[in-house]
Each structure stands twice: as C-alpha cells, then as structure tokens.
Design an enzyme around this catalytic site. Structure first.
Site, PDB file in Angstrom:
ATOM      1  N   HIS A   1       0.836  -1.200   0.000  1.00  0.00           N
ATOM      2  CA  HIS A   1       0.000   0.000   0.000  1.00  0.00           C
ATOM      3  C   HIS A   1       0.870   1.250   0.000  1.00  0.00           C
ATOM      4  CE1 HIS A   1      -4.174  -1.581   0.439  1.00  0.00           C
ATOM      5  NE2 HIS A   1      -3.498  -2.671   0.786  1.00  0.00           N
TER       6      HIS A   1
ATOM      7  N   TYR B   1       3.693  -5.778   9.957  1.00  0.00           N
ATOM      8  CA  TYR B   1       3.553  -4.318   9.892  1.00  0.00           C
ATOM      9  C   TYR B   1       4.716  -3.680  10.645  1.00  0.00           C
ATOM     10  CZ  TYR B   1      -1.269  -3.811   8.079  1.00  0.00           C
ATOM     11  OH  TYR B   1      -2.391  -3.770   7.305  1.00  0.00           O
TER      12      TYR B   1
END
Length: 333
Positions: free
Chosen positions: A52, A322
């Site tokens: 992303h 993450y």
C-alpha cells in the site's frame, strides 16, 4: 528499482500481513518471509511502505452514536467528536501503480481517543479478503514476481497458485466483476475481519463493520479504465474536500451463531441485522509526504477498550510484519 506494473486483479490479497498466532505447522509463515517476498516482487523504495505504498492522507473526525454502547464500551461511541487521521491507498509496493488497476482500494483510520488512547481500523473496498491463511498471501506474492524476460508474472505460476489456493478466489471474483471507483469517495470500505464489541459488563458480541459513502458507490466505465491517466485518485480526493466534507456512515452487522468468525474470505449472510453506529467525516486531504498519516503504522490490532480481536489467523498475522516493515522504513531502508 521498481518492478513493472502488475495486473490489478492479481493484487487481490491487497493487505500487508504480520505474524501468526497458533497456526498449523504446515502454514507457518514469518514476518521476514512476507516482507522479503513483497520486496522481491515489487522492489524497494527506501523509507517507504512495502505494501500500500501509494496513498493519500486525510483528516477529520468521527462521531459515534451512544446507542452503540449497548454492544461496546468504546469511547468511539460517546457521542463526542473524535479526531481521525486517515490514509486512502492502493495495494502493492509500486508507487507508480495506475489508479485504473482492478485492485482493492484501502482506507486506514487512526481514531485519537480521549486520554491518548488509539483505535485503528484498516479496511478494503472488497467485502472479503483474498486469503484465509497467511501462507496463501505469501504464496500469491511469490507467484506475482515478474519474469525477467517479460517483466510480467509467469502465467503458469499464477494458474498453479489459483488452482492450489481456493481461498483466494472470492475476492478475485469480486474484483473481476466490479470496476474500481472514480474516487476514493465513491467506495464502501469493509473491516474484512470479524471483531468483538465488548460492553460495560464484559459481554462480547461478534461484529463486522463497513463504512458507506454519502457520495454514493460508483464504478468507472470500461471506457474510462482505458482512457484515464495513471494518477487521478489523489487529485480528485483533494478537490472533493475543497467543496465540502466527505462522510461515511459506519454500519455494523451483528453476528449470529454459525457465522464465520475466523475466515475473512467468507461473507456473512446479507440479511444479518445492520446498525448505524456513527459517521466519519473527512474535511481535508493532502499528499502523504510530510502529512500526518505518512509515519503512522496502521496496525489493525491497535485497539482501545470496548473492541477486541478474534482469532482470525490473517488478522493475528498482520501486526508483527507491519512492525517489521515500519521499522525498515523508519531506518531509511
């Protein structure tokens, strides 16, 4: 160096992942494997997200409805405005991915609650995810690696992936049947996973949520997909906020016995009770460089009291990778 662009539908998994909790031995996947696969397939832009990567920041507020307190004690539903930092994005690690790609669109939210508490929500504009297990996500990213001779993924590897991973098909089918939106403002965004709302007595209720746009859901025509430039989503979002606030209603589906709890590739029945629990309002949008959303690690397991995770292996798998990706970009890698 960035890889050549990949076909949008092949990015059906659409989300960065993290580390497993209680996974079966044959499905064990590490954060290092996932992040390395993303880097190998898309290349690395130092100091930027591994997935992303292409996104736009926005700011605004959320006002929850106190009626939601019957399910959740979260401060989100106090009835008072809660400041929000948002990021709207495309999947993958290519910062030049075209906005016409038939891939998911993402909305990540950081709610800044009283007393310094945070609540994150990380969503897609598809009602289901493209993997029931972390291994599927990893295998798809590996299959997407471009062939050096063509600059494109090997069709044989992609077909082998599809045949051996049926849990990838529901989201891929949705993306194949729905053209992308003309604006970030014209999509609903789904929480994908099942979560728990926890009330003041400690009672937990299974829920799934989505944010429905006041501007309405729209799709690009096939002709627009062919004629539009590679970059228009950011400009349109910024321009739209100059004409007035953007709003999404937060709708929550209340789970019933037998509804899939730990499989984000399976949708709940459409007739499940849905309750409006608040409204998100975005009043400004801006390029991400130097803006508030740029440095946020939108870990979906950042939760305040009143909302809790389930044992969904994909949800549980996301947080550590993450963190690994975040650490790399903070160090300039």
């Amino acid at each position: 160096m960035q890889r050549k662009d990949l076909p949008g539908w092949l990015l059906a998994a659409g989300l960065g992942l993290a580390a497993p909790f209680g996974m079966a031995a044959q499905d064990e996947v590490t954060p290092e494997q996932v992040v390395s696969a993303l880097e190998d397939t898309f290349g690395v832009t130092p100091g930027e997200r591994r997935n992303h990567i292409k996104g736009t920041c926005a700011t605004g507020e959320f006002v929850g409805l106190p009626a939601a307190a019957s399910w959740s004690r979260s401060a989100l539903f106090s009835g008072q405005p809660v400041p929000v930092v948002a990021r709207l994005s495309l999947p993958g690690g290519n910062p030049k991915a075209p906005d016409t790609a038939k891939s998911p669109r993402g909305m990540a939210l950081e709610f800044r609650l009283p007393g310094g508490a945070l609540q994150h929500m990380t969503m897609l504009n598809t009602p289901v995810f493209g993997a029931a297990h972390p291994k599927t996500f990893l295998d798809q990213i590996v299959a997407l690696k471009p062939d050096p001779a063509t600059g494109k993924p090997d069709p044989a590897k992609l077909e082998a992936f599809k045949a051996s991973h049926p849990d990838s098909q529901a989201q891929a089918q949705f993306l194949g049947e729905h053209n992308p939106p003309p604006s970030f403002a014209n999509s609903s965004y789904f929480g994908i996973h099942t979560f728990k709302f926890v009330d003041a007595t400690g009672k937990a209720t299974l829920v799934r949520w989505r944010f429905v746009p006041e501007d309405g859901e729209k799709q690009l025509s096939d002709e627009e997909l062919k004629s539009l430039p590679a970059n228009f989503l950011e400009e349109r979002l910024i321009e739209r906020t100059t004409r007035g606030p953007l709003r999404w209603d937060m709708l929550v589906s209340i789970g019933q016995p037998g509804d899939p709890e730990n499989d984000p590739t399976q949708a709940w029945p459409e007739h499940r009770e849905q309750v409006k629990v608040g409204t998100l309002t975005l009043t400004a949008a801006m390029p991400q460089k130097g803006a508030a959303c740029e440095k946020i690690n939108f870990d979906p397991l950042v939760m305040a009291a009143g909302i809790a995770p389930t044992d969904d292996p994909i949800l549980r798998f996301r947080s550590p990778s993450y963190a690994l990706s975040f650490a790399k970009r903070l160090s300039g890698q």
